[in-house]
Design an enzyme around this catalytic site. Structure first.
Site, PDB file in Angstrom:
ATOM      1  CG  ASP A   1      40.268  23.121  37.952  1.00 25.16           C
ATOM      2  OD1 ASP A   1      40.790  23.714  38.916  1.00 25.16           O
ATOM      3  OD2 ASP A   1      39.227  23.513  37.387  1.00 25.16           O
TER       4      ASP A   1
ATOM      5  CG  ASP B   1      38.269  31.286  37.076  1.00 24.70           C
ATOM      6  OD1 ASP B   1      37.077  30.980  37.298  1.00 24.70           O
ATOM      7  OD2 ASP B   1      39.228  30.575  37.405  1.00 24.70           O
TER       8      ASP B   1
ATOM      9  CE  LYS C   1      42.616  26.655  44.195  1.00 24.95           C
ATOM     10  NZ  LYS C   1      41.892  26.583  42.923  1.00 24.95           N
TER      11      LYS C   1
ATOM     12  CD  GLU D   1      43.066  27.770  39.554  1.00 19.85           C
ATOM     13  OE1 GLU D   1      42.417  28.837  39.533  1.00 19.85           O
ATOM     14  OE2 GLU D   1      43.153  27.051  40.565  1.00 19.85           O
TER      15      GLU D   1
END
Lengths: 183, 634
Positions: free
Chosen positions: B8, B192, B71, B170
């Site tokens: 992850d 999330d 990211k 994800e």
């Protein structure tokens, strides 16, 4: 006929039969290799797993003790602050008494194998051991070195349990530049 | 074949997991933590490179060369990331082909190169933990990542020396961690809320394939915002009270930050926490201490608007997916902030459904990636179906007790050995009665085999060592052997799986065992007491024979009465009565002991009597030596 001979003969037959039994034999061989690989992998998995669980078991019991001790470390920090904040006119006997309590607590923790460390001013900043809490413009210290340690670090035999918190020396010119840069 | 790891690769933190013996396992990094900050830094003078926690620790001294949240830039053009740049403390430049790139030290790095440094550390730490090289990985990305962002993530893996077998979403990984891939035709919402971003994804699962129906979110909402609220509240309260703004004191602020994060975590399980920061600052009047109680209700009040900010994106995502909250079959929570009870309650309210719980929300994505990795690596593994024994296997021992050797649900092939002994003096043969079932008494279980081992040299009870071995091969064939360790004589029996039971039969037996738990416990207790009683009588009779001449008739008759008493109690079913009789007998027996000691001038031999205070006379013979089974050696 010995077992070995028998085996050789079987293999010989197998070789002779290759043209006819081709696909089947091929399949059997493929399966054999696959199963061998699987067995080896399973065996290796088990050996590795054992080794790691052994290590982890030891690590776990060490960690449990260390974690418990680390919960008391903030009390040591606070007591140190209390000692540091004692008024100048505090009677010496009181200062000593509080110091003794502090030392007792520190000894209990250190007897369990934890080591407290405080980098000296001027020591070079090492993020493995230290955590920079702020960058202080100064000409007194070499840039990139520790100005002062504001909170002790703790380590066990193999691990940093808490980095020492330090103030790091910033070159004066760089401080001026970043200030004008609006950072 | 080497292991495939699941990674992850997060905006703020990353996590690695691997499949081991069919179970996903999160791997700790070199510092002993289960997640690693996605931060990279280079020391401009020494050129030294830091990744993870160490990079984070030096960040304030080196902000220009400390790259975090890369990211947010990966696989994007420089002109697409203008709004991101403002929030980043390092320099973002236009690189090759107009891609966003970052400046670190005196070099320009592409975001994949920076991510590769994080991945390389994760890889190295995983290798150290596993003790073998790792070459392949499954990496997760947000569901909204476009092709170029996915490709750039894959490139990062390649640069780090990893063959990226697959890039998965994800939310898909999180769903896999909860086994939702086995569902058919369901709609899943993945909520999330992590360290710095909020993502909501609506997925559809049909025939084992996940389809992303819609995604939405807030790229500037996460745990850090919650911490900041607590810091502000604490500082404001302190200022009201003491008139000092702690936010202006960098040392005090550092302590406030740590205390706020700790309080937030504590309030996920406790209703109230005390924040206690003595000597936080000082003024002319002396030291000042901060001590405030923070209740869960207060925390929820000061962060209510943050939680509320997730509502809009959720509604938009539902709308875009063309579904309503009622159509959602499963809700999955991801990210550390979803531990907060108010967040869980909000998710429940939004979808009118209890979210899945149980997997650590910080690790759930990595675990899902590892499961996917396991599927990719283990395609051949499916051939190897390891079975389990459906019922417990054991043998009958003294008093008709079933002594288990292999417990139910043990994975086969397996084998187990245990040493038993004889129950009577001079016993030359033992019968091995092989049983299957869950009940404690032999006669309540199924007999699946029976054989005898003869030729045991006559010796006192408890002396011979009979090793009984159960071995089940992969086909469920059971081999039971018994071997006398003294003579090496052995006997065996093979029981094929055909004598096994059908699935419903197994379930019936297990249910029966559960239904009889109390009754079985009592039966077992009675047997144990009887075995004790038997042992006591045996000892008492031995003592009488050996030392009867050294004691008076009154003692002898008292012991004899005790023996008779025990024997008659043993006829009955009353465990308490037997126990009382045994106690009485042992009491009487001590008198023989005393008499013997005084007769020999108190020169007792230490260690001569393993059975307690009485010197055991050897060579007694029990009249009845047809004993079925043995008792377990202690």
């Amino acid at each position: 006929m010995s077992q070995e001979e028998q085996q050789q003969q079987t293999e010989g037959q197998a070789a002779n039969e290759t043209p006819q039994a081709g696909p089947e034999l091929e399949e059997a061989r493929r399966e054999r290799d696959q199963f061998r690989a699987m067995a080896q992998r399973a065996q290796a998995d088990l050996i590795n797993y054992r080794r790691r669980t052994d290590e982890e078991r030891q690590q776990l019991s060490r960690n449990a003790t260390n974690q418990m001790l680390m919960r008391f470390v903030p009390v040591v920090d606070d007591l140190q602050r209390a000692v540091g904040a004692l008024p100048a006119d505090a009677p010496e006997s009181w200062r000593q008494g509080v110091m003794l309590i502090l030392r007792h607590l520190q000894q209990l923790i250190e007897n369990e194998g934890l080591v407290a460390y405080n980098p000296e001013p001027g020591a070079s900043f090492d993020p493995v051991l230290h955590e920079a809490v702020y960058f202080q413009p100064t000409t007194e210290h070499e840039p990139g070195t520790v100005v002062t340690s504001v909170r002790a670090g703790y380590r066990s035999s193999d691990r940093i349990l808490r980095p020492a918190q330090v103030v790091v020396a910033q070159p004066k010119d760089e401080a001026a530049r970043s200030a004008s840069g609006g950072q | 074949m080497a292991k495939v790891i699941g990674i992850d690769l997060g905006t703020t933190n990353s996590c690695v997991a691997v499949m081991e013996a069919g179970e996903p396992l999160v791997l700790e990094n070199a510092e002993g933590a289960r997640t690693t900050p996605s931060v990279v830094a280079v020391n401009p003078k020494s050129g030294e490179r830091y990744v993870g926690l160490t990079a984070k620790r030096q960040a304030v001294t080196n902000p220009q060369n400390t790259i975090y949240s890369v990211k947010r830039l990966i696989g994007r053009k420089f002109n697409e990331v203008q709004s991101e740049i403002k929030t980043l403390g390092y320099e973002v430049v236009a690189g090759k082909n107009g891609d966003a790139a970052v400046k670190m030290g005196d070099r320009i790095y592409s975001p994949p190169e920076v991510s590769a440094m994080v991945l390389a550390k994760l890889k190295a730490d995983a290798e150290a933990k596993l003790g073998e090289p790792v070459r392949q990985a499954v990496i997760t990305v947000p569901a909204y990542f476009n092709d170029s962002q996915r490709q750039a993530t894959k490139d990062a893996g390649t640069i780090a020396g990893l063959e990226v077998l697959r890039i998965i979403n994800e939310p898909t990984a999180a769903s896999l961690a909860y086994g939702l891939d086995k569902k058919k035709d369901e709609t899943i919402a993945v909520y999330d809320l992590g360290g710095g971003t909020f993502d909501i994804s609506i997925l559809h699962i049909g025939e084992g394939v996940f389809e992303v129906k819609s995604t939405n979110g807030d790229t500037r909402l996460g745990g850090d915002d919650f911490d900041q609220r607590i810091i502000d509240w604490l500082a404001t309260e302190f200022q009201k009270d003491q008139g000092i703004d702690l936010r202006k004191d960098r040392m005090a602020l550092q302590r406030l930050k740590e205390a706020a994060e700790r309080a937030k975590i504590e309030l996920s399980s406790a209703m109230q926490t005390e924040i206690n920061l003595p000597f936080i600052t000082a003024d002319a009047s002396g030291p000042k201490h901060l001590t405030i109680s923070l209740t869960r209700a207060k925390l929820e009040q000061i962060t209510a608007d943050l939680i509320e900010r997730t509502v809009g994106p959720v509604q938009q995502a539902l709308k875009d997916a063309g579904v309503t909250a009622r159509d959602i079959n499963e809700v999955v929570l991801v990210g550390g902030m979803t531990r907060m009870p108010a967040v869980i309650a909000k998710a429940k309210e939004l979808f009118s459904k209890d979210p899945h719980r149980g997997v650590n929300p910080d690790e759930v994505v990595a675990i899902g990636a590892a499961i996917q990795a396991g599927v990719l690596q283990g395609e051949v593994k499916d051939i190897l179906l390891l079975d389990v024994t459906p019922l417990t296997l054991g043998i009958e021992t003294l008093g008709g007790v079933m002594t288990p050797l292999i417990k139910r649900n043990t994975t086969i092939p397996t084998s187990k050995s245990e040493v038993f002994t004889t129950a009577a003096d001079g016993q030359t043969s033992v019968e091995v009665h092989v049983l299957q079932g869950e009940r404690p008494m032999a006669n309540q279980n199924k007999t699946i085999g029976r054989f005898s081992l003869d030729g045991i040299p006559p010796s006192p009870r408890g002396m011979p060592q009979i090793e009984v071995t159960f071995d089940i091969d992969a086909n469920g064939i059971l081999n039971v052997s018994a071997k006398d360790r003294a003579t090496g004589k052995s006997q065996r029996i093979t029981i094929t799986a055909s004598s096994g039971l059908a699935k419903d039969e197994v379930e019936k037996l297990v249910r029966e065992a559960e239904a009889h738990v109390e009754e079985d416990r009592r039966a077992r207790e009675l047997i144990e007491v009887r075995n004790q009683a038997d042992n006591a009588v045996y000892q008492a009779e031995k003592s009488l024979r050996e030392h009867g001449d050294k004691v008076g008739d009154d003692v002898k008759s008292e012991v004899q009465r005790g023996i008779d008493n025990v024997k008659s109690a043993m006829q009955g079913e009353d465990a308490a009565r037997i126990r009382a009789a045994v106690d009485g007998l042992m009491q009487a027996l001590t008198k023989i002991g005393q008499a013997v000691y005084s007769a020999t001038g108190g020169g007792a031999q230490p260690g001569a009597g393993p059975e307690g205070g009485n010197p055991p006379p050897p060579g007694a013979r029990k009249p009845d030596d047809t004993v079925e089974g043995e008792y377990r050696e202690v």
